[in-house]
Design an enzyme around this catalytic site. Sequence first.
Site, PDB file in Angstrom:
ATOM      1  N   ARG A 148       0.867  -1.189   0.000  1.00  0.00           N
ATOM      2  CA  ARG A 148       0.000   0.000   0.000  1.00  0.00           C
ATOM      3  C   ARG A 148       0.895   1.228   0.000  1.00  0.00           C
ATOM      4  NH1 ARG A 148      -1.109   2.660   4.608  1.00  0.00           N
ATOM      5  NH2 ARG A 148      -1.334   0.911   6.045  1.00  0.00           N
ATOM      6  N   HIS A 161      -3.434   4.451   4.967  1.00  0.00           N
ATOM      7  CA  HIS A 161      -4.503   3.459   5.140  1.00  0.00           C
ATOM      8  C   HIS A 161      -5.835   4.026   4.652  1.00  0.00           C
ATOM      9  CE1 HIS A 161      -7.090   0.430   6.827  1.00  0.00           C
ATOM     10  NE2 HIS A 161      -7.743   1.372   7.476  1.00  0.00           N
ATOM     11  N   TYR A 176       4.172   5.539  11.568  1.00  0.00           N
ATOM     12  CA  TYR A 176       4.546   4.132  11.788  1.00  0.00           C
ATOM     13  C   TYR A 176       5.426   3.519  10.708  1.00  0.00           C
ATOM     14  CZ  TYR A 176       0.381   3.465   8.811  1.00  0.00           C
ATOM     15  OH  TYR A 176      -0.527   3.533   7.802  1.00  0.00           O
TER      16      TYR A 176
HETATM   17  C1  LIG Z   1     -13.684  -5.955  12.790  1.00  0.00           C
HETATM   18  C2  LIG Z   1     -12.950  -4.679  12.558  1.00  0.00           C
HETATM   19  N1  LIG Z   1     -11.965  -4.322  13.396  1.00  0.00           N
HETATM   20  C3  LIG Z   1     -11.265  -3.177  13.172  1.00  0.00           C
HETATM   21  C4  LIG Z   1     -11.576  -2.370  12.116  1.00  0.00           C
HETATM   22  C5  LIG Z   1     -10.779  -1.110  11.827  1.00  0.00           C
HETATM   23  N2  LIG Z   1      -9.948  -1.378  10.657  1.00  0.00           N
HETATM   24  C6  LIG Z   1     -10.316  -0.968   9.435  1.00  0.00           C
HETATM   25  S1  LIG Z   1      -9.247  -1.473   8.257  1.00  0.00           S
HETATM   26  C7  LIG Z   1      -8.249  -2.220   9.400  1.00  0.00           C
HETATM   27  C8  LIG Z   1      -6.986  -2.922   8.985  1.00  0.00           C
HETATM   28  C9  LIG Z   1      -7.199  -3.845   7.864  1.00  0.00           C
HETATM   29  O1  LIG Z   1      -5.971  -4.312   7.406  1.00  0.00           O
HETATM   30  P1  LIG Z   1      -5.896  -5.331   6.218  1.00  0.00           P
HETATM   31  O2  LIG Z   1      -6.858  -6.437   6.432  1.00  0.00           O
HETATM   32  O3  LIG Z   1      -4.469  -5.699   6.059  1.00  0.00           O
HETATM   33  O4  LIG Z   1      -6.437  -4.515   4.964  1.00  0.00           O
HETATM   34  P2  LIG Z   1      -5.806  -3.191   4.341  1.00  0.00           P
HETATM   35  O5  LIG Z   1      -6.422  -2.061   5.085  1.00  0.00           O
HETATM   36  O6  LIG Z   1      -4.341  -3.261   4.494  1.00  0.00           O
HETATM   37  O7  LIG Z   1      -6.260  -3.192   2.913  1.00  0.00           O
HETATM   38  C10 LIG Z   1      -8.779  -2.090  10.669  1.00  0.00           C
HETATM   39  C11 LIG Z   1      -8.149  -2.633  11.876  1.00  0.00           C
HETATM   40  C12 LIG Z   1     -12.649  -2.764  11.287  1.00  0.00           C
HETATM   41  N3  LIG Z   1     -13.007  -2.049  10.207  1.00  0.00           N
HETATM   42  N4  LIG Z   1     -13.303  -3.929  11.504  1.00  0.00           N
END
Ligand SMILES: Cc1ncc(C[n+]2csc(CCOP(=O)(O)OP(=O)(O)O)c2C)c(N)n1
Length: 358
Positions: A257, A261, A270
Amino acid sequence: MIFEEYDPLKGRRLQVLDPDGQADEKLLPDLDDATLKLIFRRMLETRLLDAACRTLQREGRLGTYPPVEGQEACQVGAALALAQTDWIVPSFRELGLSLVRGVPIKTILLYWMGNEEGSALPKKLRHLPVAIPVGSHCLHAAGMAMAIRYRKESDAVLCVFGDGATSEGDFHEALTFAGVQKAPVIFLCQNNAWAISVPLKAQCAAKTLADKAVGYGMPGIRIDGNDPFAAYLATKAALERAKSGGGPSFIEAITYRLGPHTTSDDPGRYRSAEEVERMRAFEPLIRYRRFLKDRKLWSQDREDELSAEIGTWIDEGVKSAESHPAPKPEDMFDYLFAEIPPFLARQKAALLAALKED
Ligand SMILES: Cc1ncc(C[n+]2csc(CCOP(=O)(O)OP(=O)(O)O)c2C)c(N)n1
Ligand SMILES: [Mg+2]
């Protein structure tokens, strides 16, 4: 075949197109020039619409938005491998996948503008709406694939999520059921190195995410996620397996990425700017341009023309989304359940009463 050859336990990773744009001719899928150019077009559309969304958010014209820059290849490659009748079950960073499937730009923009109508996708697209709760949609994908098998239909389901989703219970439950039920589903994990500020090593003690597949009784593969051909080949192989009754597969696409985020994130807190610059050299458009150029299918002039065309498409999409009637506050109660439960009906009534008073 590819899944056996690239068994993650052998430490191999499938790559057809290297960062210099050199293709492994033995592996290169047999795609005509029009399709090779279409891959570029869809990746460029994704890149430019993504940039436009970030700008719109800064201008207060779009809500929080999760940029996809750097992850275009695995999405476009995987989506092109599907039949239009296969289902797509995305999470929230899948702009490239949605564009290949044909989700209208207006619908995409309405979603990120906070309009419920952005979740009302044309049914014939077989593309589920955005799923924000991380990993939750893996269950929907497994359930849909179990239903397909139960009904003896011939479609498959592509479920796409990030590395962070693999730490969720929902992921575990979905892969357990899919494995046991031999459900025709492909789990495509975009390992982009980060789950917001959490690096992969803080959430996975296994050597690779693809290693996890073995525990669910399905084949896994690691691919270069910045190579659209690797995504295409792995998805095609997984699809054949799914449609011939072989059950689910797991693909770990290693990508990065490049952006924050979301538009509310400050990645400088970070990860270092050096890391991002180092990874930028591996992003998919650079290598794909080189590949096309060697085949005389790319020139700067042609890209400029294409960018202008895409720019017009974006401008028109933004205009149509912005001229769409604004959502009503009470809409938030109306689309979660087929029939509104009493506690929400009470809240809705209270909201409507409060709005009347204003
Ligand atoms: C169940 C849940 N916990 C926490 C969040 C907050 N949150 C949104 S995206 C994210 C991280 C996701 O990381 P990843 O699965 O690696 O996907 P990326 O964002 O890197 O595409 C978090 C913790 C959420 N949306 N849903
Ligand atoms: Mg991630």
